[in-house]
Design an enzyme around this catalytic site. Structure first.
Site, mmCIF file in Angstrom:
data_model
loop_
_atom_site.group_PDB
_atom_site.id
_atom_site.type_symbol
_atom_site.label_atom_id
_atom_site.label_comp_id
_atom_site.label_asym_id
_atom_site.label_seq_id
_atom_site.Cartn_x
_atom_site.Cartn_y
_atom_site.Cartn_z
ATOM 1 N N ASP A 1 -5.532 9.362 9.553
ATOM 2 C CA ASP A 1 -4.213 8.890 9.972
ATOM 3 C C ASP A 1 -3.773 9.508 11.293
ATOM 4 O O ASP A 1 -4.001 10.686 11.559
ATOM 5 C CB ASP A 1 -3.187 9.201 8.877
ATOM 6 C CG ASP A 1 -3.430 8.375 7.634
ATOM 7 O OD1 ASP A 1 -3.337 7.144 7.749
ATOM 8 O OD2 ASP A 1 -3.730 8.940 6.570
ATOM 9 N N GLU B 1 0.853 -1.183 0.000
ATOM 10 C CA GLU B 1 0.000 0.000 0.000
ATOM 11 C C GLU B 1 0.889 1.233 0.000
ATOM 12 O O GLU B 1 1.719 1.407 0.889
ATOM 13 C CB GLU B 1 -0.893 0.043 1.252
ATOM 14 C CG GLU B 1 -2.176 -0.697 1.112
ATOM 15 C CD GLU B 1 -3.132 -0.418 2.267
ATOM 16 O OE1 GLU B 1 -4.255 -0.926 2.201
ATOM 17 O OE2 GLU B 1 -2.757 0.293 3.221
#
Length: 267
Positions: free
Chosen positions: A60, A49
């Site tokens: 995040d 990824e």
């Protein structure tokens, strides 16, 4: 058959689970990212990824958010990330690549132009964190036309009705967010993860990858007993930050952790 589907099918035949590491493209430089990708493959990565740098990475936690910030400051664009994948494909035509990012850069690029260039570059899947499935029809049509899998996040709070809807649009695999929070946060409740994976499988006939909160080989091994894939990001990205001025140490530490996790889930 897509590289992602082929990867999962081959691993299933061997009774193994996929290891999917995450790194942010361009963090510490695109050349370093290229070498990190090669290091991850050499140490057991089945799918990689790649984070597409964005100025407001809302899902995040601090480690990965800072990696986005560093890459944005360095001017790394979506076009740069696609060029990086194309460079990787010159020597590796088997490891699947998933771009994980946010909608704005794709909107600016244009759905069709993005799908075309992503396909030409060798991208296999796309995960757009902030695109709800209700609004994904146009992008899905472009990605379908380019034979690129459209991967979606599933949260512990995702309803059964929404899972049923995702079954009609998701492809490749689904990414189960193992806890309520941001990447790298919290303590995993393995029983809750297992219960949710069972629930997801009642509605979606795709491999289930589990990420957010998996920091080490021991946790990865526990998760791999029920998941089809284990996704690890923050603990790898922290080494990129720590050793940004020492490439050899960066590659050595990322490789060692990747190797440890890969071996743990494939024993």
């Amino acid at each position: 058959m897509s590289r992602i589907k082929n990867t999962f099918q081959n691993l299933k035949k061997q009774g193994q689970k996929a290891f999917i590491p995450f790194i942010t493209a361009g963090d510490s430089g695109l050349d370093n990212t290229f070498e990190l990708m090669q290091t991850l493959v050499a140490n057991g990565a089945d799918v990689i990824e790649l984070g597409v740098p964005f100025s407001d990475p809302m899902a995040d936690g601090p480690v990965i958010a800072k990696s986005h910030e560093r890459a944005v400051v360095d001017g790394v664009s979506l076009r740069d990330v696609l060029a990086l994948v194309a460079k990787f494909r010159q020597t590796n035509n088997t490891t699947a690549i998933v771009l994980m990012g946010y909608l704005n850069p794709i909107e600016v690029f244009g759905y069709q132009a993005f799908a075309d260039m992503a396909s030409e570059s060798g991208v296999d899947g796309v995960l757009v964190v902030d695109m709800p499935p209700e609004e994904a029809r146009d992008l899905k049509a472009c990605l379908d036309g380019a034979n690129i899998d459209f991967i979606f996040l599933v949260a512990p709070t995702t309803t059964n009705e929404r899972l049923a809807a995702l079954a009609n649009i998701a492809s490749g695999f689904v990414y189960f967010v193992s806890l309520k929070g941001v990447t790298g946060a919290g303590h995993l409740d393995i029983d809750a993860v297992n219960t949710n994976i069972d629930r997801i499988r009642q509605f979606i006939n795709l491999p289930v990858g589990v990420g957010f909160g998996i920091k080490d080989a021991a946790t990865a091994k526990m998760v791999s007993k029920s998941a089809d894939a284990v996704i690890v990001g923050s603990s790898l990205v922290s080494f990129v930050e720590k050793y940004s001025e020492n490439k050899d140490k960066m590659l050595a530490n990322v490789g060692a952790l990747a190797n440890e996790i890969s071996k743990a889930i494939k024993e």
